[in-house]
Design an enzyme around this catalytic site. Structure first.
Site, short mmCIF file in Angstrom:
data_model
loop_
_atom_site.label_atom_id
_atom_site.label_comp_id
_atom_site.label_asym_id
_atom_site.label_seq_id
_atom_site.Cartn_x
_atom_site.Cartn_y
_atom_site.Cartn_z
CG ASN A 3 52.61 23.83 48.17
OD1 ASN A 3 52.73 23.84 49.40
ND2 ASN A 3 51.64 24.48 47.56
CG ASP A 4 51.64 26.22 44.55
OD1 ASP A 4 51.78 25.00 44.74
OD2 ASP A 4 50.54 26.74 44.29
N PRO A 5 56.00 27.75 43.87
CG PRO A 5 56.94 27.92 41.71
CD PRO A 5 56.12 27.00 42.60
CB SER A 19 49.75 30.38 44.96
OG SER A 19 50.46 29.26 45.44
#
Length: 581
Positions: A61-63, A122
């Site tokens: 998922n998130d960068p 994140s």
């Protein structure tokens, strides 16, 4: 960081209302404990991308924390090393010299300390002078999802690949939710910026009931942080602000700026990812450094109806300043639109959008985005179409390229706007309007555009198209990427993504479109990158060499394909090696 569904029960009712209003992407990321560690027996290649970033298998998922350091681009990202659904999250790590071809390294950080025992969520990277890169991330300390901010540093800052990272016990965690801060909604620290007073500043996303906000913290040494009295900005009825991003853009030209730049020659961008709707919005405005306050311009909505980087499947985005080329680059995550069973079966889930260069439009009212120029190195065979006139009902195939893996740039023109349909002022939601009109319903000026990932007899196709309406003061332009006819398969999410395009057609009756087509992705840039839409689709017939590409017009006004260039795209080398020696 994407917050799983079961952790957001307190806002479910409100969120469902938001979804009904916005017809948005499915809002919550669901937890499936029984599937989190189900390893892929094999990896299905049918819908895997050829040049979009994704690991060899499993969930992403998130960068996180993209940066350029010592001649190398780094991308960290939320990754499940054990399965194809969310869970077991670590910070995976890949490196590149061109943003297109990537090598995988060992995960940079993973749960290992009391301050992140239940998760490493994140965050961002800041390159601190004299210290090198510092990761700031959200650590989960208990099964109640209490969130704290932590840091990690490279074991050897002189290693250009930064293979090993350590999480010192000294100062960790560097931020704990104090009185008045919701400790279960306190995450995703930004890249830091250095102010004229010698202090570093960061933002951390949060909410207070239904009010979304970004808290500001200051530090003289990057280790001891103090919260400002007030958030840098907040907005009622927006819910949790995930993955905030805050950076300057130049008011002239398209060069990027370091995150610490301030002054009269810049505007600031504040972007938030809305946990309750699974889309993002940004505002442009002024950062008052002496007050640590951000005030949005009044040129766009500060809330759900605001400007978006992308009006499709694009979330948890993160930008960074690439000082090697003086540009700001944006990464964003595109989730799957199929079922969890499909993801487990195929052995993977999630991709990153093509990295985009972004800058301020000459009007000062919005950002422009465009795929990084390095992507052009993958262009292979080229075909052209020029001065092709399309009457109502016409569709013409673009032959000679690999239509399932292609890059298309096209400019459409029209001689008159007299036949444009009347615009109803109640049509404020572009996605609803796209769903109402679609590509099959005949219009006046439009719909016209591309039929991507189409089967030979059009049983399946994903249309990307413009439709023009006659408003009271100016013409209204709609750009759609409509997935409803994308696949014969049921049990898929097939939205009609759309956004309005801010272009004045009074002097120039032309519209341009670029679409990056990559098996299960159609990533489109309208009017030179003013309005952008990424769609995830899963055709059953229009796959590999059975996919086709068409230009089409279904409006009464004739449309001319002024010029079209389309390229077969070569595959990038992405994460094919487990480690660099």
């Amino acid at each position: 960081m994407v917050l799983p569904k079961c952790l957001t029960i307190s806002v479910v009712t409100f969120s469902l209302i938001v979804l009904l209003i916005n017809n948005g992407v499915e809002a919550f990321h669901k937890i499936y404990p029984h599937l989190q560690s189900v390893s892929a027996i094999s990896v299905s290649a049918v819908h895997r991308t050829g040049y979009h970033f994704q690991p060899l298998k499993n969930w992403i998922n998130d960068p996180n924390g993209p940066m350029y350091y010592h001649g190398v681009y780094h991308l960290f990202y939320q990754y499940n090393p054990k399965g194809s659904v969310w869970g077991n999250i670590v910070w995976a790590h890949s490196v590149s010299t061109d943003l297109i071809n990537w090598k995988a390294l060992e995960p940079a950080i993973y749960p290992s300390k009391p301050f992140d025992k239940f998760g490493c969520w994140s965050g961002s990277v800041t390159i601190v002078p004299g210290k090198g890169p510092v990761i700031l991330y959200t650590g989960i300390i208990d099964d109640k999802q209490t969130q704290e901010q932590c840091y990690a540093v490279p074991e050897d800052p002189n290693d250009p690949f930064l293979r090993k990272w350590v999480k010192p016990d000294k100062f960790n965690p560097i931020l704990v939710a104090d009185k008045g801060v919701n400790g279960s909604a306190f995450r995703d620290p930004t890249t830091a910026w250095l102010s004229k007073d010698g202090q570093w500043r960061i933002l951390v996303g949060s909410r207070r009931k239904r009010r979304g906000m970004a808290y500001l913290y200051r530090s003289k040494d990057f280790m001891t942080w103090v919260r400002a009295k007030h958030p840098i900005h907040s907005k009622g009825e927006t819910g949790m602000w995930e993955c905030p991003d805050f950076y300057p853009v130049s008011v002239r030209g398209n060069q990027g700026l370091d995150t610490s730049v301030v002054g009269n020659h810049v505007k600031h961008v504040l972007k938030n990812s809305l946990d309750m709707t699974r889309f993002e919005y940004y505002t442009l405005g002024t950062y008052f450094e002496n007050k640590d306050k951000y005030v949005p311009d009044n040129t766009s909505v500060d809330g759900w109806g605001g400007l978006r980087y992308d009006y499709g499947n694009f979330y948890a985005s993160k930008s960074f300043f690439d000082h090697s080329r003086s540009r700001r680059i944006l990464w964003g995550w595109a989730n799957e639109s199929d079922s969890k069973e499909d993801d487990v079966r195929k052995g993977w889930a999630g991709i990153q959008a093509i990295p985009r260069t972004l800058w301020l439009d000459s009007t000062g009212r919005q950002l422009i985005q465009w795929p990084v120029e390095e992507l052009n190195s993958l262009r292979g065979k080229e075909v052209n179409m020029n001065h092709e006139k399309l009457e109502k009902g016409d569709y013409v195939e673009v032959k000679g390229i690999t239509a399932a893996q292609a890059d298309v740039e096209v400019t459409f023109s029209f001689s008159s706007l007299e036949k444009a349909e009347a615009y109803d002022p109640k049509w404020v939601n572009a996605q609803d309007l796209c769903a109402q009109k679609g590509s099959k319903l005949q219009g006046g000026v439009g719909p016209f555009g591309l039929l991507t990932l189409a089967s030979q007899n059009l049983e399946e196709f994903t249309p990307v198209f413009f439709r023009i309406f006659k408003g009271p003061n100016k013409h209204v332009i709609l750009l759609c990427s409509d997935a409803r006819s994308s696949s014969l398969k049921s049990n898929l999410y097939k939205p009609s993504f759309a956004g309005f395009v801010d272009v004045d057609l009074a002097t120039n009756k032309k519209l341009s479109l670029r679409s990056l087509i990559d098996h299960s992705v159609v990533e489109s840039f309208g009017a030179g990158g003013k309005t952008n839409i990424l769609s995830r689709v899963y055709p059953q017939l229009a796959v590999t060499n059975q996919a086709h590409l068409f230009v089409f017009n279904n409006g009464t006004e004739p449309i001319t394909v002024e010029n079209l260039k389309a390229w077969s795209m070569k595959s990038a080398e992405i994460n094919e090696q487990p480690e660099i020696n």
